[in-house]
Scaffold this motif. Sequence first.
Motif, PDB file in Angstrom:
ATOM      1  N   LEU A  96     -11.771 -14.658 -67.514  1.00 36.43           N
ATOM      2  CA  LEU A  96     -10.617 -14.880 -66.937  1.00 36.43           C
ATOM      3  C   LEU A  96     -10.012 -13.840 -66.050  1.00 36.43           C
ATOM      4  CD1 LEU A  96      -8.422 -17.163 -66.549  1.00 36.43           C
ATOM      5  CD2 LEU A  96      -7.329 -16.187 -68.833  1.00 36.43           C
ATOM      6  N   ASP A  97     -10.058 -12.827 -66.471  1.00 37.91           N
ATOM      7  CA  ASP A  97      -9.517 -11.802 -65.657  1.00 37.91           C
ATOM      8  C   ASP A  97     -10.246 -11.521 -64.277  1.00 37.91           C
ATOM      9  OD1 ASP A  97      -7.667  -9.349 -65.719  1.00 37.91           O
ATOM     10  OD2 ASP A  97      -9.473  -8.169 -65.104  1.00 37.91           O
ATOM     11  N   PHE A  98     -11.870 -11.720 -64.421  1.00 40.01           N
ATOM     12  CA  PHE A  98     -12.388 -11.899 -63.123  1.00 40.01           C
ATOM     13  C   PHE A  98     -12.114 -13.032 -62.215  1.00 40.01           C
ATOM     14  CE2 PHE A  98     -16.228 -12.758 -60.627  1.00 40.01           C
ATOM     15  CZ  PHE A  98     -16.223 -11.480 -59.888  1.00 40.01           C
ATOM     16  N   ALA A  99     -11.807 -14.062 -62.899  1.00 38.28           N
ATOM     17  CA  ALA A  99     -11.566 -15.459 -62.016  1.00 38.28           C
ATOM     18  C   ALA A  99     -10.322 -15.198 -61.206  1.00 38.28           C
ATOM     19  CB  ALA A  99     -11.468 -16.594 -62.891  1.00 38.28           C
ATOM     20  N   LEU A 100      -9.373 -14.421 -61.943  1.00 38.60           N
ATOM     21  CA  LEU A 100      -7.940 -14.123 -61.389  1.00 38.60           C
ATOM     22  C   LEU A 100      -8.049 -13.361 -60.306  1.00 38.60           C
ATOM     23  CD1 LEU A 100      -5.583 -14.341 -64.350  1.00 38.60           C
ATOM     24  CD2 LEU A 100      -5.222 -15.399 -62.442  1.00 38.60           C
ATOM     25  N   TYR A 101      -8.986 -12.209 -60.451  1.00 40.37           N
ATOM     26  CA  TYR A 101      -9.309 -11.217 -59.494  1.00 40.37           C
ATOM     27  C   TYR A 101      -9.722 -11.820 -58.055  1.00 40.37           C
ATOM     28  CZ  TYR A 101     -10.601  -6.897 -57.059  1.00 40.37           C
ATOM     29  OH  TYR A 101     -11.077  -5.959 -56.174  1.00 40.37           O
ATOM     30  N   VAL A 102     -10.667 -12.740 -58.326  1.00 45.13           N
ATOM     31  CA  VAL A 102     -11.233 -13.373 -57.271  1.00 45.13           C
ATOM     32  C   VAL A 102     -10.317 -14.249 -56.524  1.00 45.13           C
ATOM     33  CG1 VAL A 102     -13.000 -15.451 -56.483  1.00 45.13           C
ATOM     34  CG2 VAL A 102     -13.639 -13.717 -58.325  1.00 45.13           C
ATOM     35  N   ALA A 103      -9.316 -15.037 -57.132  1.00 44.86           N
ATOM     36  CA  ALA A 103      -8.426 -15.939 -56.615  1.00 44.86           C
ATOM     37  C   ALA A 103      -7.407 -15.073 -55.898  1.00 44.86           C
ATOM     38  CB  ALA A 103      -7.859 -16.961 -57.503  1.00 44.86           C
ATOM     39  N   ASN A 104      -6.839 -13.698 -56.432  1.00 43.25           N
ATOM     40  CA  ASN A 104      -5.820 -12.910 -55.954  1.00 43.25           C
ATOM     41  C   ASN A 104      -6.619 -12.269 -54.485  1.00 43.25           C
ATOM     42  OD1 ASN A 104      -3.365 -13.520 -57.021  1.00 43.25           O
ATOM     43  ND2 ASN A 104      -4.369 -12.620 -58.784  1.00 43.25           N
ATOM     44  N   VAL A 132      -4.641 -19.423 -58.631  1.00 42.35           N
ATOM     45  CA  VAL A 132      -4.039 -18.493 -59.433  1.00 42.35           C
ATOM     46  C   VAL A 132      -3.121 -18.985 -60.652  1.00 42.35           C
ATOM     47  CG1 VAL A 132      -2.290 -16.532 -59.276  1.00 42.35           C
ATOM     48  CG2 VAL A 132      -4.216 -16.731 -57.580  1.00 42.35           C
ATOM     49  N   ALA A 133      -2.461 -20.022 -60.118  1.00 39.13           N
ATOM     50  CA  ALA A 133      -1.344 -20.756 -60.942  1.00 39.13           C
ATOM     51  C   ALA A 133      -2.011 -21.396 -62.012  1.00 39.13           C
ATOM     52  CB  ALA A 133      -0.532 -21.849 -60.224  1.00 39.13           C
ATOM     53  N   PHE A 134      -3.187 -22.043 -61.826  1.00 38.73           N
ATOM     54  CA  PHE A 134      -4.140 -22.554 -62.735  1.00 38.73           C
ATOM     55  C   PHE A 134      -4.706 -21.852 -63.999  1.00 38.73           C
ATOM     56  CE2 PHE A 134      -8.360 -23.814 -64.320  1.00 38.73           C
ATOM     57  CZ  PHE A 134      -8.141 -25.144 -64.971  1.00 38.73           C
TER      58      PHE A 134
END
Length: 339
Positions: free
Chosen positions: A301-309, A332-334
Amino acid sequence: MNLKKYFLFLVMAAVMVVATACGGGDEEATTESDEQTGTEEVEGTDTETEEATEGTELEGSVVVDGSGTVYPLMSVVAEEYMYTEQENVSVEVSRAGTSAGFGKFLIENGTDFNNASRQIKDEEQAEADTVGFEVKEMKVALDGLTFVINKENDWATELTEEELIRIFKHDGGVTKWSDLRPEFPDEEIKPMGPNENHGTYEFFYENILEKEDLVDGVNLQQEYSTLVNLVSEDVNGIAFFGFGYYVNNQDKLAAVNVDFGDGPVEPTLETIGEDAEYAPFTRPVFTYLNVDMAKEKPQVLDFALYVANNVNDFAGEAGFAPLPDAELQEYVAFLEGLK
């Protein structure tokens, strides 16, 4: 003697008063400090929890496979993430190809992400439903399908969209350059491209050729590096792949400027876009997230957020046009909602 005792009594009494006063001050200070600390803890609980979540040192692995086109972008994002964000998390990025990558993703305990240069197919989504996990599609950038030629090829530097299709289409009626234009060399064209494992092939076949068969003898390869070498060594070679591979091999290859009807357009970061001049050959590229893995593994999840941001910060250097920030913030919101 009595006077001396009386004097000592006064001194001791004075000392006790001072000690009491000092002790009271310390108690008051301690109480005030405790109250302040308590107030700060109450007022800062949400913030501290959020910071603890965001700043937690994570460990473990994140497994990413799929598109060779998206590989350069995702690999640089992963490298920066491991270096600056989570040094104890290993993000492993591979490039089996979009379709082959979905084969590794759409199974029980499969990969965490699958990069794709096309959208997931209905039958692939059905496989995820059968296994029983949620898939989240995330656009990561915009790519321009680029046609490349040998640097010594000085006649095919500008071609129309129709001419490019005729080169690669089975019934295009083209085998020699002179079949396109009489002034071109009377030499056999050597068409090349990525094989069926790649989403780039599928995008080209489905969207550009409209599912018409490719020309006989087309040389399809698994590795993009092989295509780069083949075209760079053959003056009659022409191949297609993502813009990023051209950008990283401009010393070996030239790009064809494409005329879509209003004059030749060079593929660049400025012309690639869904509403830009190179729009007919522009496509979004994706990564697909196993949402269940993201819920179970904090590092995923943390890496997914890093990608989106952060993916827009790396898009240009990897040869991709960035996405609108508003679109990325929806992801990011999802993802925040999964915490």
